[in-house]
Each structure stands twice: as C-alpha cells, then as structure tokens.
Design an enzyme around this catalytic site. Sequence first.
Site, PDB file in Angstrom:
ATOM      1  CE  LYS A  88      -8.463  11.796   4.602  1.00  0.00           C
ATOM      2  NZ  LYS A  88      -7.464  11.873   5.676  1.00  0.00           N
ATOM      3  CG  ASN A 145      -4.600   4.311  -1.715  1.00  0.00           C
ATOM      4  OD1 ASN A 145      -5.345   3.436  -2.121  1.00  0.00           O
ATOM      5  ND2 ASN A 145      -3.692   4.082  -0.786  1.00  0.00           N
ATOM      6  CD1 TRP A 168      -8.717   6.997   4.762  1.00  0.00           C
ATOM      7  CD2 TRP A 168      -8.480   4.818   4.310  1.00  0.00           C
ATOM      8  NE1 TRP A 168      -7.824   6.487   5.656  1.00  0.00           N
ATOM      9  CE2 TRP A 168      -7.655   5.148   5.407  1.00  0.00           C
ATOM     10  CE3 TRP A 168      -8.507   3.498   3.868  1.00  0.00           C
ATOM     11  CZ2 TRP A 168      -6.856   4.215   6.048  1.00  0.00           C
ATOM     12  CZ3 TRP A 168      -7.714   2.574   4.505  1.00  0.00           C
ATOM     13  CH2 TRP A 168      -6.888   2.928   5.583  1.00  0.00           C
ATOM     14  CG  ASN A 176      -1.673   1.322   1.368  1.00  0.00           C
ATOM     15  OD1 ASN A 176      -2.640   1.551   0.647  1.00  0.00           O
ATOM     16  ND2 ASN A 176      -1.236   2.205   2.258  1.00  0.00           N
ATOM     17  CD  GLU A 177      -1.196   5.950   0.412  1.00  0.00           C
ATOM     18  OE1 GLU A 177      -0.589   6.282   1.443  1.00  0.00           O
ATOM     19  OE2 GLU A 177      -2.204   6.552   0.001  1.00  0.00           O
ATOM     20  CE1 TYR A 195      -4.924  15.218   3.407  1.00  0.00           C
ATOM     21  CE2 TYR A 195      -5.166  13.016   2.507  1.00  0.00           C
ATOM     22  CZ  TYR A 195      -5.129  13.864   3.589  1.00  0.00           C
ATOM     23  OH  TYR A 195      -5.294  13.358   4.856  1.00  0.00           O
TER      24      TYR A 195
END
Length: 756
Positions: A537, A436, A516, A381-382, A442
């Site tokens: 969130k 994502n 999310w 992930n990321e 953002y």
Amino acid sequence: MRNVIQLNDNWKFIQKNVGLPEIFPEDWQDVNLPHTWNCVDGHDGNGSYDRGSYWYAKTFKTPKQPLPGGRVYVEVLAAGQQAEVYVNGEKVTYHEGGYSTFRADITDLCREEGNLLVINCSNEKKESVYPQSADFTFYGGLYRGVNLISVPDTHFDLDYYGGPGFMVTPKPAEDGGAFFEIRSFVTNPGEDFTVQYQILDRDGKEVASGNRPSENPDIKLYVPDAKLWEIDDPYLYQVNAFILRRNEVVDEVKTRAGVRSFSCHPEDGFIINGVKTPLRGVSRHQDMLYKGNALTKEDHYHDAEMIKELGANTIRLAHYQHSQDFYDACDELGFVIWAEIPFISVFNTDPGAHENCISQLKELIIQNYNHPSICFWGISNEILIGGISEKLVENHKELNKLAKELDPTRLTTIAHVSSTPVENPLHHITDVIAYNHYFGWYGKKMEDNGPWLDKFHELHPDICLGLSEYGCEGVITNHGPEPACKDYSEEYQALYHEHMAKVLDERPWMWSSHVWNMFDFGCAARNEGGVAGRNNKGLVTMDRKIKKDSYYIYQAYWSKKPMVHICGSRYACRAGETTEIRVYSNQPEVTLYLNGEKIETKAAEKVFVFTVSLAEGMNTVVADACGVKHSISLEKVEKEPSIYVLPEVNERAEGVANWFSTVGSMDLSTPMEFPEDRYHVRNTLIEIAECPEAMEEVSKALKLATNFIVKPGQGVWEMVKTWSPEKAINAVGGSMPDGFLESLNMKLNKFERKTK
C-alpha cells in the site's frame, strides 16, 4: 566526563540457540550492527520468517574514568523482541519490548581488559509481550546498535526507563518570550555538586543560563523574543545541562527543544501556535528492502526527507517506538508526530501483557519527551479486532491516565479498527480519536468515506476526529485502461488517492489524516497482488527507488513547490484507438503535447484528464504546467503485455463463479439458518476450526472475499480467530456478490457440530 563508546563493529552472531558461551566464540558469524536475522526472510515471500532465540557476542575494554567511583553502563538502543544481557558470564538485565532503549550498570562485573559482552535476542512469541499479532514482520536482532557509557559516580540518571536524565518543557510567554521548565534527575547528588544550565539559539549564542544545587536541580529559564518551532520553520534551541564539581564539569547532557503551542478542536481541527493547520501526512514503518529494520542514521534521514518532499506535515509512526535518529529528523524538518506503543490488534487478558503495555508506554514517553515534533501519544491500534470487554476499556483508561501523568503537555489518541461502532465507550477516553478506514479496498466504495466521516462528525460534534489509516495496494507492474478495486494496479491506487485527497481537503475540521503507508513494508504472512511477503500500500516501493503515481497526487495537494507529473509511465505499452492521460499538478492549468504537437490546455484542480490518440510505435507526451514540465514515453501496441493483468485477478473472478456453481440448485434467497448442532457463519473461526472440512470451506470463502489466507496458525489467524465468517466478510469483503454469504452458510450447515 561522560564518555559514550559505540560498540557496533566486530560482533559475533550465531543463528542457533546454543546457550551462553563461556569464552569469545571465534567460530560464529562476523556481523556489524545494526543487524537483524530477518533482513531477507522477513519479506521475501516464503510465507514465514525465522522467529528464534539467537546470540551475539563482543569483547570490550573497560573505559577509564578520571574520577574515583565511576560507573559503566551498557546501553542497547533496541533489541527485537526480548533480550538478555550478560557480561563475563553474569546476567545483568532482561528486557521485554522490541523498540526501546534499555541500560544496565555493569561496573562491578568489568575487568580491566578482555570483557565478554553477550546478548541473547528473541523474536519468539511471548504472551506477555506486545505486539502479539499484527500485519507486519516482527524483526529480530540488535537492529539499532549498542553503546558503553562511562560516567562519574555523580551523574545524570541512566536508570529510569532509558531516559536522557532531564526533561525540557518550553512554553510560549504572552510577551513573546518563552519559559523553559527543566527537570533534572541527578544520581548521587551532594553539596560539592551544582547543575549549570545553558540555552543556545540556532546560531550557538547563549540566550539564557542558570545554576541550581544538585539536590534540587529543577529550574525555569526565560528566553526573551523566543522563536517558535513551526512546521515551515522548525526553530530549535539547544539546551545543555552540566554537573559541576567546583571548576570542573563532571557530566553533561544536551537536547534540542522547540517552543510551540498546539491544540485540537472538533470544528477547527489541529491548531499550532494559534494557526489552524490540518495535519495531512503519512504513516511509516521502519523497515527497508533486504535491510529489514536494521537502518542507519542516513536511512532514517532519507525517509524523512522523502516525506518532506511529498509536502506532508505529519507522520504517524506505526506501530511502536521508532529510532531517535528519525525523531531527530522530524524535529529538524518540521513534522508533527503521532508516536505510539504496539498495543495492537489482539488484546491479551494476561495481567503481564498489560504490565508490558505500561512499561512500553513509560519508555516511549520518558525517552522521547524532549522531541518538539511529538504532539500525540497513541495508546492502541485496532485493538477491537478481537472484540470489547470491560477489562479492555479499563486498561485503556489506565494507559491514558498514565500518559497524562507522565506528560500533561501532549494529547493522547487512539486508532480504531474500521468496524468499531460509532457509539463506543473507547471514544471519550483519549483527547482525540481516529479511524482506520479502507472503504474502496476492503469492502464498500471509496465514495463511502466522505459520508461516513460527515455522519460521525454530525453525531459526535464534541469529538476531534481523524483518519489514522486509509489506502490500497498498488503494484507498479499492474496496469490497465479500466482500473478497478482489487486489481492491484497502479492506476486504481492513483484513482483511490485522488478521491481521498479531495475528501480530506474538503474537511479541514478533521484534525489529522495519515496515508497507509508511505513505503511498502514487510509482512511475511501476506501473499497478494503478485508480490508476496509485503504490504504494497506504500506510495513508494520498499527499496525507496520508485515513487508510485499516487505519491504525486499528494504532492499536488500538499507541496508549495510548483510541480507537474504525468501518470502511467510504467503503463508504457497501450492498445486501443485512444488512451487516457492523467496529469497531477498544483498549478492552475496544464498544456499537453503529443509528439511535439499541442493537444489541449486545461484548467482544473490538481487532476487534469486528457484523451489522446497515440501514433503507431513510440510516442512522447509532455505536460507543461505554467513552465514546470514532465514527459513520458508511450508505445502504441496491438495487444498489451500479459504481465499488466495479474493471473490471480482473473482467477478470483473465476473462483467466485466456480464457488457458486458448487452450490447447485440451492435457493439462496431463503433466510439463513443457524442450528446449534450444525456449523454456520455466526460461529467463531475457532469453533469452525474444530471441523477441518468446515474450516476448509471457510478458508476458501475468505480467500475469495479478502485475499487473505485464514487458516489456524497461518496468515492473520491470531488477529481474526475470534471473528465469525459473517463478520469477516461484511467487514472486509463487502464487495462480494449477493448470495455469497448465504451460500457459505448453506455449505457449513452440512457439517454436524459435535457437542461437548
């Protein structure tokens, strides 16, 4: 026979690293499992939490075994993040990884009575253990419980990566039946032992059985007229396996299994049992308010039931292996699950860290193979937050290959950070991919989501694309008539999700999407939106008490049960001549009433917007959607409460203005300069941190642009320390005014860089 004994009550615990006790420590704190020492400080807003190495102790009696040569195991269901286990003063095992089951054979150390079990748990950072750094709290403790397992000398395996000892693979047959391929692992097999199998239907009726020698126990059983495991009807069979010694069962394991087929296609999306079924759901973290991650079985089932009520058909279990209780609930309720390892955010080149990834992936797959709800294994992930390298690509290929070797029946996937280039060598490693994206929170605008997805789909028509994370903060005390990005209001969160629900509904070719997050969760490093220590969130508050308005837009899209919801009940005091009333419903039309008077009937798709004039004082608003009703109360006031608008929202706007005022008469239209002997926005944060004054300017800028604290050793430092200010502001702060980046660069140019 196998005997599983829970050891969850009457433990002793000390939140000091006192070392191994020689005798039972009567003066330590009394605790029961599940337990974490971070149940409060993991999300209480103090900016940090206790990451230490602490001790648990418990006495136990050795279980009696009717057959000679029996074995006794200690089973730890999870221990965050590293653990050492001792019995009667002797170390029996050490485990790295805070989310999976591990066991140890303690037979030879057991006494008849008065055994002392001691477990040292540590959630201290260790370079060889993932996760290294991430946007959530790494809770420490024995937060899932501990068992003793007593088995005969011949038993289903207990030593292989915490697995259940057998693997069941149901496969639909062309004639409407199903074949159940079963692999069993028998410890100390012999001629005197056979393995008996039994498959029971939902009503407990035997529908198939078979028998094999213990030295060669694998079998394929046929179930005629098999019922399929489907999202709306998750039919479960029970598979029992017995080790027989003549007329006696000496060991037994069992699992539930579901018959289903599934696949993904770039144009058709997710397909289950031959039916195109876009996966639309949520991500979930495993913690709760003031419980941390020390959840009970009832807590896990309650979470799953709340998600089912939402109408979701999929859950991404972020970012680690979750409790068996939750996987069981998903099997029962019909969720399609994405399960993943905590290879997240920060890539560590230490070979030991890669071995930890391999170990955690083995545990995830081997321990959870039998769950029909799981269709996807996530391998990272990321992970490109810190950049890409040949070694990182090579490691992903190795993890994907391992997942396929351990389980060729499921698909592999990856969750990319938003800034991952559209052309990237990680795209064709896993079976499917997802991104994502937080456009509209953002940086960028929410309206950028659809075009980005369409463009990627156009450029890569051969890739199955999903949206693994998307969302924005919503704090239920923040309100206003003109919601905007970064105001943390419940209204903006609802508008954002209105848009995203529609974007996803219009793109059924996307194999999955996961909000999310389902629930607010602990992140001790965060401090934004007026609620420190948490990521806000969630569609639901961390205590599971309040469903935010954004919860109901998804219920309108996904639930088949008739529903209606009036937004803004917590925006209870409203000023102005008129106010907007937004209503969500899955019905074709909604009629709105104000104080008993009919205002209007509207036809719309999911979102119904009315403008009304409130009467002085209290007002009652009722929405009627084809007989389904909901009401709220609103008060008309001269001035709305100050609590509705966060001070930091105004402070941020003022901060940006003050920032520019300090630039003075600099010409921000001139091209930026990047001299080698001066700092600039293309240096890494690590490089800039060499100069405290320069780092202070960057920290101020990033707080204004992103609302994150970015300082060495604080906040998200470990995740972004290799970024440049330019990358950080463009990636998550793209909504800043023109000239902001240029002004930061000019400020940094003032500081001389010392050459080494």
